[in-house]
Scaffold this motif. Sequence first.
Motif, PDB file in Angstrom:
ATOM      1  N   ARG A 173       0.981  -1.117  -0.123  1.00 44.80           N
ATOM      2  CA  ARG A 173      -0.009  -0.145  -0.003  1.00 44.80           C
ATOM      3  C   ARG A 173       0.836   1.155  -0.004  1.00 44.80           C
ATOM      4  O   ARG A 173       0.620   2.103   0.577  1.00 44.80           O
ATOM      5  CB  ARG A 173      -0.966  -0.202   1.256  1.00 44.80           C
ATOM      6  CG  ARG A 173      -1.874  -1.136   1.119  1.00 44.80           C
ATOM      7  CD  ARG A 173      -2.650  -1.429   2.400  1.00 44.80           C
ATOM      8  NE  ARG A 173      -3.686  -0.402   2.844  1.00 44.80           N
ATOM      9  CZ  ARG A 173      -4.930  -0.545   3.254  1.00 44.80           C
ATOM     10  NH1 ARG A 173      -5.477  -1.768   3.145  1.00 44.80           N
ATOM     11  NH2 ARG A 173      -5.740   0.353   3.314  1.00 44.80           N
ATOM     12  N   GLN A 174       1.759   1.148  -0.841  1.00 47.84           N
ATOM     13  CA  GLN A 174       2.699   2.311  -0.808  1.00 47.84           C
ATOM     14  C   GLN A 174       3.278   2.752  -2.233  1.00 47.84           C
ATOM     15  O   GLN A 174       3.069   1.728  -3.165  1.00 47.84           O
ATOM     16  CB  GLN A 174       4.128   1.899  -0.169  1.00 47.84           C
ATOM     17  CG  GLN A 174       4.075   1.841   1.469  1.00 47.84           C
ATOM     18  CD  GLN A 174       5.360   1.270   2.011  1.00 47.84           C
ATOM     19  OE1 GLN A 174       6.471   0.668   1.175  1.00 47.84           O
ATOM     20  NE2 GLN A 174       5.623   1.160   3.199  1.00 47.84           N
ATOM     21  N   ARG A 175       3.590   3.996  -2.439  1.00 44.67           N
ATOM     22  CA  ARG A 175       3.725   4.283  -3.812  1.00 44.67           C
ATOM     23  C   ARG A 175       5.187   3.647  -4.225  1.00 44.67           C
ATOM     24  O   ARG A 175       5.920   3.176  -3.348  1.00 44.67           O
ATOM     25  CB  ARG A 175       4.133   5.973  -4.006  1.00 44.67           C
ATOM     26  CG  ARG A 175       2.793   6.770  -3.744  1.00 44.67           C
ATOM     27  CD  ARG A 175       3.063   8.210  -4.040  1.00 44.67           C
ATOM     28  NE  ARG A 175       2.024   8.687  -3.930  1.00 44.67           N
ATOM     29  CZ  ARG A 175       1.381   9.290  -5.165  1.00 44.67           C
ATOM     30  NH1 ARG A 175       1.674   8.957  -6.243  1.00 44.67           N
ATOM     31  NH2 ARG A 175       0.255  10.087  -4.771  1.00 44.67           N
ATOM     32  N   SER A 176       5.594   3.360  -5.416  1.00 42.29           N
ATOM     33  CA  SER A 176       6.692   3.013  -5.753  1.00 42.29           C
ATOM     34  C   SER A 176       7.503   3.943  -6.779  1.00 42.29           C
ATOM     35  O   SER A 176       6.634   4.581  -7.527  1.00 42.29           O
ATOM     36  CB  SER A 176       6.606   1.468  -6.547  1.00 42.29           C
ATOM     37  OG  SER A 176       6.088   1.638  -7.930  1.00 42.29           O
ATOM     38  N   ALA A 177       8.614   3.975  -7.064  1.00 36.48           N
ATOM     39  CA  ALA A 177       9.539   4.499  -7.863  1.00 36.48           C
ATOM     40  C   ALA A 177      10.909   4.043  -8.114  1.00 36.48           C
ATOM     41  O   ALA A 177      11.300   3.421  -6.768  1.00 36.48           O
ATOM     42  CB  ALA A 177       9.646   6.046  -7.759  1.00 36.48           C
ATOM     43  N   PRO A 178      11.784   4.003  -9.005  1.00 41.01           N
ATOM     44  CA  PRO A 178      12.944   3.324  -9.157  1.00 41.01           C
ATOM     45  C   PRO A 178      13.953   3.860  -8.274  1.00 41.01           C
ATOM     46  O   PRO A 178      14.785   3.303  -7.739  1.00 41.01           O
ATOM     47  CB  PRO A 178      13.513   3.499 -10.552  1.00 41.01           C
ATOM     48  CG  PRO A 178      12.261   3.513 -11.489  1.00 41.01           C
ATOM     49  CD  PRO A 178      11.332   4.227 -10.439  1.00 41.01           C
ATOM     50  N   ASP A 179      13.731   5.262  -7.808  1.00 42.51           N
ATOM     51  CA  ASP A 179      14.591   6.029  -7.154  1.00 42.51           C
ATOM     52  C   ASP A 179      14.409   5.833  -5.444  1.00 42.51           C
ATOM     53  O   ASP A 179      15.057   6.230  -4.674  1.00 42.51           O
ATOM     54  CB  ASP A 179      14.843   7.422  -7.600  1.00 42.51           C
ATOM     55  CG  ASP A 179      13.452   7.765  -7.019  1.00 42.51           C
ATOM     56  OD1 ASP A 179      12.430   7.407  -7.210  1.00 42.51           O
ATOM     57  OD2 ASP A 179      13.539   9.513  -7.362  1.00 42.51           O
ATOM     58  N   THR A 180      13.369   5.019  -5.114  1.00 42.97           N
ATOM     59  CA  THR A 180      12.917   4.797  -3.674  1.00 42.97           C
ATOM     60  C   THR A 180      13.009   3.485  -3.246  1.00 42.97           C
ATOM     61  O   THR A 180      12.543   3.106  -2.110  1.00 42.97           O
ATOM     62  CB  THR A 180      11.492   5.236  -3.535  1.00 42.97           C
ATOM     63  OG1 THR A 180      10.808   4.345  -4.222  1.00 42.97           O
ATOM     64  CG2 THR A 180      11.184   6.604  -3.788  1.00 42.97           C
ATOM     65  N   CYS A 181      13.895   2.492  -4.067  1.00 45.13           N
ATOM     66  CA  CYS A 181      13.995   1.215  -3.476  1.00 45.13           C
ATOM     67  C   CYS A 181      14.606   0.895  -2.277  1.00 45.13           C
ATOM     68  O   CYS A 181      14.659   0.239  -1.461  1.00 45.13           O
ATOM     69  CB  CYS A 181      14.775   0.588  -4.788  1.00 45.13           C
ATOM     70  SG  CYS A 181      13.963   0.428  -6.210  1.00 45.13           S
ATOM     71  N   GLY A 182      15.645   2.072  -1.884  1.00 44.76           N
ATOM     72  CA  GLY A 182      16.297   1.786  -0.402  1.00 44.76           C
ATOM     73  C   GLY A 182      15.942   2.641   0.493  1.00 44.76           C
ATOM     74  O   GLY A 182      16.628   2.567   1.733  1.00 44.76           O
ATOM     75  N   GLY A 183      14.870   3.388   0.354  1.00 43.60           N
ATOM     76  CA  GLY A 183      14.143   3.966   1.393  1.00 43.60           C
ATOM     77  C   GLY A 183      12.757   3.982   1.807  1.00 43.60           C
ATOM     78  O   GLY A 183      12.214   2.992   1.328  1.00 43.60           O
ATOM     79  N   ASP A 184      12.243   5.037   2.331  1.00 45.73           N
ATOM     80  CA  ASP A 184      10.855   5.071   2.837  1.00 45.73           C
ATOM     81  C   ASP A 184       9.859   5.534   1.661  1.00 45.73           C
ATOM     82  O   ASP A 184      10.414   6.251   0.652  1.00 45.73           O
ATOM     83  CB  ASP A 184      10.610   5.998   4.011  1.00 45.73           C
ATOM     84  CG  ASP A 184      11.488   5.519   5.210  1.00 45.73           C
ATOM     85  OD1 ASP A 184      11.639   4.347   5.476  1.00 45.73           O
ATOM     86  OD2 ASP A 184      11.510   6.268   6.163  1.00 45.73           O
ATOM     87  N   ARG A 185       8.819   4.885   1.579  1.00 47.42           N
ATOM     88  CA  ARG A 185       7.808   5.012   0.536  1.00 47.42           C
ATOM     89  C   ARG A 185       6.795   5.737   0.948  1.00 47.42           C
ATOM     90  O   ARG A 185       6.203   5.452   2.012  1.00 47.42           O
ATOM     91  CB  ARG A 185       7.767   3.933  -0.151  1.00 47.42           C
ATOM     92  CG  ARG A 185       8.955   3.457  -1.098  1.00 47.42           C
ATOM     93  CD  ARG A 185       8.296   2.063  -1.726  1.00 47.42           C
ATOM     94  NE  ARG A 185       9.235   1.504  -2.604  1.00 47.42           N
ATOM     95  CZ  ARG A 185       9.182   0.310  -3.581  1.00 47.42           C
ATOM     96  NH1 ARG A 185       8.183  -0.045  -3.591  1.00 47.42           N
ATOM     97  NH2 ARG A 185      10.167   0.001  -4.483  1.00 47.42           N
ATOM     98  N   GLN A 186       5.940   6.491   0.459  1.00 49.49           N
ATOM     99  CA  GLN A 186       4.762   7.130   0.525  1.00 49.49           C
ATOM    100  C   GLN A 186       3.610   6.268   0.483  1.00 49.49           C
ATOM    101  O   GLN A 186       3.611   5.490  -0.066  1.00 49.49           O
ATOM    102  CB  GLN A 186       4.523   8.404   0.023  1.00 49.49           C
ATOM    103  CG  GLN A 186       3.328   9.372   0.213  1.00 49.49           C
ATOM    104  CD  GLN A 186       2.916  10.269  -0.736  1.00 49.49           C
ATOM    105  OE1 GLN A 186       3.874  10.633  -1.387  1.00 49.49           O
ATOM    106  NE2 GLN A 186       2.000  11.154  -0.460  1.00 49.49           N
ATOM    107  N   VAL A 187       2.759   6.250   1.799  1.00 48.34           N
ATOM    108  CA  VAL A 187       1.651   5.582   1.799  1.00 48.34           C
ATOM    109  C   VAL A 187       0.678   5.987   0.975  1.00 48.34           C
ATOM    110  O   VAL A 187       0.363   7.482   0.896  1.00 48.34           O
ATOM    111  CB  VAL A 187       1.299   5.216   3.106  1.00 48.34           C
ATOM    112  CG1 VAL A 187      -0.341   4.571   3.401  1.00 48.34           C
ATOM    113  CG2 VAL A 187       2.319   4.538   4.151  1.00 48.34           C
ATOM    114  N   VAL A 188      -0.008   5.093   0.155  1.00 52.26           N
ATOM    115  CA  VAL A 188      -1.074   5.942  -0.632  1.00 52.26           C
ATOM    116  C   VAL A 188      -2.388   6.029   0.214  1.00 52.26           C
ATOM    117  O   VAL A 188      -2.617   5.568   1.194  1.00 52.26           O
ATOM    118  CB  VAL A 188      -1.531   4.732  -1.827  1.00 52.26           C
ATOM    119  CG1 VAL A 188      -0.187   4.384  -2.774  1.00 52.26           C
ATOM    120  CG2 VAL A 188      -2.232   3.443  -1.375  1.00 52.26           C
TER     121      VAL A 188
END
Length: 215
Positions: A173-188
């Motif tokens: 239930r989080q956003r994805s992006a190639p530059d966020t693989c190793g960090g926190d992701r925003q909850v949708v």
Amino acid sequence: MSTPAPGQPRRVSPAVYRRRRLVALLALIAIVTAVVLIIVRPGQAVPEPTPTAAAVAKKTAAPVASETPTPTPTPTVDVTDYKECSTKNLVVSPVLDSVDYQAGVLPNLSLTIQNTGKTACFYNVGTSAQELSITSGAETYWVSTDCQTEKSDTVAILEPGVVYPSAPIAWERQRSAPDTCGGDRQVVPAGGASYYLTAKVGEVGSKSSAQFLLY
């Protein structure tokens, strides 16, 4: 029968000898039995032999961990007698395990692929060819290939009319992006927000999407 002369010992009959021997034998058996009972003592448990040092070490030693088995490679499918599937005969569909998800429940996402042709054919259905996407409105929130690891090709023989499912994956239930693989992701956003799942295998994309709600 003659009478023994005075001073001559009386002869003992054979029957008397046999009785005397029997009495003596019974007395001997009784003595031996008594000695055995004193030594053995009926009812007393027989003591176990003292274990040797080697036996103790064998019993208390920690088990040796087995070696990690080498993964068995996926066998190569023999496609000599088959043609590659025509993309016009393949149908890919997105699959969800529910239509709405309460707070804290993660959607399980997967897909199916089906050969609608009349003959069996081969196609790459591996994780390197699969793609799942989640959108809402005009915005794409998540794509399975953004941070995918350990991609693999899997060439499979697709029989006519058979529906082949993929292994499901849980969406956090989080956003994805190639530059966020190793960090926190925003909850949708949730609270009844509507999302759509689409699927793709190689060049074949799903013609429709699967709708679901997040709470």
